[in-house]
Write a protein that holds these residues in place. Structure first.
Motif, PDB file in Angstrom:
ATOM      1  N   LEU A 114     -39.598  23.584 -17.272  1.00 32.02           N
ATOM      2  CA  LEU A 114     -40.074  23.644 -15.913  1.00 32.02           C
ATOM      3  C   LEU A 114     -39.363  24.803 -15.206  1.00 32.02           C
ATOM      4  O   LEU A 114     -40.134  25.604 -14.459  1.00 32.02           O
ATOM      5  N   VAL A 115     -38.021  24.840 -15.411  1.00 34.64           N
ATOM      6  CA  VAL A 115     -37.287  25.970 -14.801  1.00 34.64           C
ATOM      7  C   VAL A 115     -37.817  27.272 -15.069  1.00 34.64           C
ATOM      8  O   VAL A 115     -38.101  28.481 -14.560  1.00 34.64           O
ATOM      9  N   GLN A 116     -38.189  27.519 -16.565  1.00 34.79           N
ATOM     10  CA  GLN A 116     -38.535  28.688 -17.254  1.00 34.79           C
ATOM     11  C   GLN A 116     -39.919  29.128 -16.468  1.00 34.79           C
ATOM     12  O   GLN A 116     -40.195  30.287 -16.006  1.00 34.79           O
ATOM     13  N   VAL A 117     -40.958  28.287 -16.271  1.00 37.26           N
ATOM     14  CA  VAL A 117     -42.121  28.699 -15.777  1.00 37.26           C
ATOM     15  C   VAL A 117     -41.854  28.970 -14.294  1.00 37.26           C
ATOM     16  O   VAL A 117     -42.576  29.981 -13.833  1.00 37.26           O
ATOM     17  N   PHE A 118     -41.119  28.142 -13.578  1.00 39.70           N
ATOM     18  CA  PHE A 118     -40.819  28.180 -12.465  1.00 39.70           C
ATOM     19  C   PHE A 118     -40.482  29.598 -11.871  1.00 39.70           C
ATOM     20  O   PHE A 118     -40.663  30.225 -10.832  1.00 39.70           O
ATOM     21  N   VAL A 119     -39.308  30.093 -12.435  1.00 36.84           N
ATOM     22  CA  VAL A 119     -38.517  31.325 -12.201  1.00 36.84           C
ATOM     23  C   VAL A 119     -39.415  32.469 -12.687  1.00 36.84           C
ATOM     24  O   VAL A 119     -39.314  33.457 -11.867  1.00 36.84           O
ATOM     25  N   ILE A 120     -39.924  32.366 -13.668  1.00 34.64           N
ATOM     26  CA  ILE A 120     -40.818  33.433 -14.225  1.00 34.64           C
ATOM     27  C   ILE A 120     -41.785  33.760 -13.130  1.00 34.64           C
ATOM     28  O   ILE A 120     -42.304  34.891 -12.831  1.00 34.64           O
ATOM     29  N   PHE A 121     -42.537  32.906 -12.735  1.00 34.20           N
ATOM     30  CA  PHE A 121     -43.545  33.092 -11.500  1.00 34.20           C
ATOM     31  C   PHE A 121     -42.677  33.740 -10.230  1.00 34.20           C
ATOM     32  O   PHE A 121     -43.397  34.597  -9.813  1.00 34.20           O
ATOM     33  N   PHE A 197     -31.752  31.113 -21.535  1.00 32.72           N
ATOM     34  CA  PHE A 197     -32.486  31.320 -20.359  1.00 32.72           C
ATOM     35  C   PHE A 197     -32.430  32.711 -19.710  1.00 32.72           C
ATOM     36  O   PHE A 197     -33.395  33.319 -19.120  1.00 32.72           O
ATOM     37  N   THR A 198     -31.260  33.382 -19.938  1.00 26.06           N
ATOM     38  CA  THR A 198     -31.160  34.756 -19.814  1.00 26.06           C
ATOM     39  C   THR A 198     -32.008  35.515 -20.430  1.00 26.06           C
ATOM     40  O   THR A 198     -32.753  36.639 -20.051  1.00 26.06           O
ATOM     41  N   ALA A 199     -32.066  35.247 -21.781  1.00 17.87           N
ATOM     42  CA  ALA A 199     -32.738  36.011 -22.722  1.00 17.87           C
ATOM     43  C   ALA A 199     -34.495  35.816 -22.293  1.00 17.87           C
ATOM     44  O   ALA A 199     -35.362  36.800 -22.396  1.00 17.87           O
ATOM     45  N   VAL A 200     -34.840  34.755 -21.987  1.00 16.69           N
ATOM     46  CA  VAL A 200     -36.353  34.573 -21.435  1.00 16.69           C
ATOM     47  C   VAL A 200     -36.408  35.476 -20.220  1.00 16.69           C
ATOM     48  O   VAL A 200     -37.629  36.158 -20.165  1.00 16.69           O
ATOM     49  N   LEU A 201     -35.548  35.521 -19.279  1.00 18.68           N
ATOM     50  CA  LEU A 201     -35.760  36.536 -17.884  1.00 18.68           C
ATOM     51  C   LEU A 201     -35.768  37.938 -18.384  1.00 18.68           C
ATOM     52  O   LEU A 201     -36.702  38.756 -17.862  1.00 18.68           O
ATOM     53  N   VAL A 202     -34.683  38.426 -19.154  1.00 17.84           N
ATOM     54  CA  VAL A 202     -34.741  39.920 -19.830  1.00 17.84           C
ATOM     55  C   VAL A 202     -36.243  40.047 -20.487  1.00 17.84           C
ATOM     56  O   VAL A 202     -36.671  41.163 -20.244  1.00 17.84           O
ATOM     57  N   PHE A 203     -36.598  39.197 -21.522  1.00 14.62           N
ATOM     58  CA  PHE A 203     -37.753  39.476 -22.249  1.00 14.62           C
ATOM     59  C   PHE A 203     -38.962  39.525 -20.895  1.00 14.62           C
ATOM     60  O   PHE A 203     -39.864  40.456 -21.081  1.00 14.62           O
TER      61      PHE A 203
END
Length: 480
Positions: A114-121, A197-203
């Motif tokens: 949930l947080v990955q989708v939410f923050v990516i948006f 999570f940090t890698a998700v955001l960098v990617f």
């Protein structure tokens, strides 16, 4: 009788016309009064030669310029529809995609998804305003736009969109930002339950910059693929193939989940997955019908096609599943619906309703194979089948758009109906698919590699076993 009629017309002209117009009307009236009575089989008025007055005016001003095209003007109906469509696409992402993916994961990783989708948006919509919109729609390069609209420079509340001249440009910016955000968020489903999570955001930042922006420009912003004639009504290449390929590369580079192939990774809440799939279906009307850019017939066509293709794909997936496994499942129904939505996306405004049904029937079966047989062949742990549904469905839809857009099959003929040729269009579609696969794959590899070098891709094995909710975010989705 003719002379009496001529006198009446002349009298009316004297009351309502100026001197010059009256002189022309007098000449025309005299010509009428002296003309012979037409025979019953005379040439109809629509095809008769020009009237004497019109001929005189033409001779008097042979160099008169043609009437200027009407200036762009804001249309409140179009604007209202595009605002509504933007909200519907946001509904697709948060909460639609978040719940769809969250339900497919294990309960210990629910919040992490949930947080990955939410923050990516949140992240991508901000980056879109800073530089994404300018590079995608602000110039006319082959692969990237320009820098003239960085930070949305030069756009004001009364500025009309250059792409959709009946709506404010701010509305177009917002609408396109939701496409960028959901494309990056879709990739989360491939590496779910084991990536930092940090890698998700960098990617996300890197891939958005290196892949989404150029593909969007090449297809929709006046770049290479658009000039070649590629048809993509709402994102078959830009969104689904693009994200699907990045997800497949990520599944390989991040690696398989601990216990993959040995443990059963069953969805922890099909109820939430069904709710998420339903929100995706509802929101997709903004995605597809909104891509018409106006409240018009094209939007209506995309709307009904979105309904029909999705329903057909749901039924064909369940039929294939029942034949293969003996039972039709809720997960199969939700997956089939998404497969139909994906496949009809590039075709929504170009094919007829019956063509969309056939497209949906094919998509359900082909994507069922994509998450089964093809996934085993590839050997990747694509956790929520991003490539099997979005990649495969996007490829199928993009190529078949070139087929079902044909007028002989009920389509509109694409962007050039007068010269549409099925074989040539299918070849153009294939080239756009190949270009997207290669570009996205290379950009994804670079983005994952940089993220790995900077912060590392994987969480430690102990953290993965305990669950990312606690180890990455310090909270749980459910009370214990």
């Amino acid at each position: 009788m003719k002379k009496l009629l001529a006198s009446l017309l002349l009298g009316l002209g004297a009351l309502t016309l100026g001197p010059l117009a009256l002189a022309q009307a007098t000449a025309a009236t005299e010509a009428v009064s002296s003309a012979p009575v037409a025979a019953p089989d005379a040439t109809p008025a629509a095809t008769a030669p020009a009237a004497p007055a019109a001929a005189m005016a033409t001779e008097a001003a042979p160099t008169a310029a043609p009437a200027a095209a009407p200036a762009p003007k804001l249309d409140s109906g179009d604007t209202a529809w595009m605002l509504t469509s933007t909200l519907l696409v946001i509904l697709m992402v948060i909460p639609g995609l978040a719940l769809f993916y969250g339900g497919l994961g294990r309960s210990k990783n629910m919040l992490s998804v949930l947080v990955q989708v939410f923050v990516i948006f949140a992240l991508i919509t901000v980056l879109w305003a800073i530089y994404g919109y300018s590079l995608a729609f602000g110039g006319d390069g082959r692969f990237f736009g320009g820098f003239d609209k960085l930070f949305l420079k030069g756009i004001a509340p009364d500025t009309l969109s250059g792409m959709l001249p009946t709506i404010p440009e701010y509305v177009f910016v917002a609408f396109q930002s939701t496409f960028a955000a959901i494309t990056v968020a879709l990739i989360v489903g491939s590496f779910a339950e084991r990536m930092k999570f940090t890698a998700v955001l960098v990617f996300a930042v890197l891939w958005f910059t290196l892949s989404y922006i150029p593909i969007a420009h090449m297809v929709w912003g006046g770049g290479l693929l658009g000039k070649d004639g590629a048809l993509d009504f709402a994102g078959g290449t830009v969104v689904h193939i693009n994200a699907g390929m990045a997800g497949l590369v990520g599944a390989y580079m991040v690696g398989k989940r601990v216990g993959f192939g040995k443990e059963a990774f069953t969805p922890h809440s099909l109820t939430l997955t069904m709710v998420g799939a339903s929100l995706l279906w509802v929101g997709w009307f903004g995605f597809n019908a909104g891509s018409a850019g106006a409240a018009n017939g094209s939007a209506g066509l995309a709307f009904i096609n979105t309904t029909l293709a999705t329903g057909a794909a749901t039924l064909s997936w369940l039929a294939g599943e029942a034949l293969h496994k003996g039972k039709a499942s809720m997960l199969g129904a939700a997956s089939g619906a998404v497969a139909g939505l994906v496949a009809v996306t590039p075709a929504a405004g170009f094919v007829g309703p019956m063509g969309s049904i056939v497209l949906g029937l094919l998509a359900g079966l082909v994507c069922l194979w994509g998450v089964g047989g093809l996934k085993k062949m590839l050997g990747a742990d694509d956790a929520f089948d991003v490539f099997g549904v979005h990649g495969v469905g996007g490829i199928l839809g993009a190529i078949l758009t070139g087929v079902f857009a044909s007028q002989s099959l009920g389509g509109t003929g694409g962007l050039t109906p007068d010269t549409f040729a099925m074989g040539a269009q299918v070849w153009i579609q294939c080239k756009s698919v190949l270009m997207t696969l290669v570009w996205s794959g290379v950009a994804a590899f670079i983005s994952y590699k940089i993220a790995d070098l900077l912060v590392g891709l994987r969480v430690p094995e102990e953290a993965e076993r305990e669950g990312l909710d606690i180890t990455s975010h310090g909270e749980t989705a459910y009370s214990r």
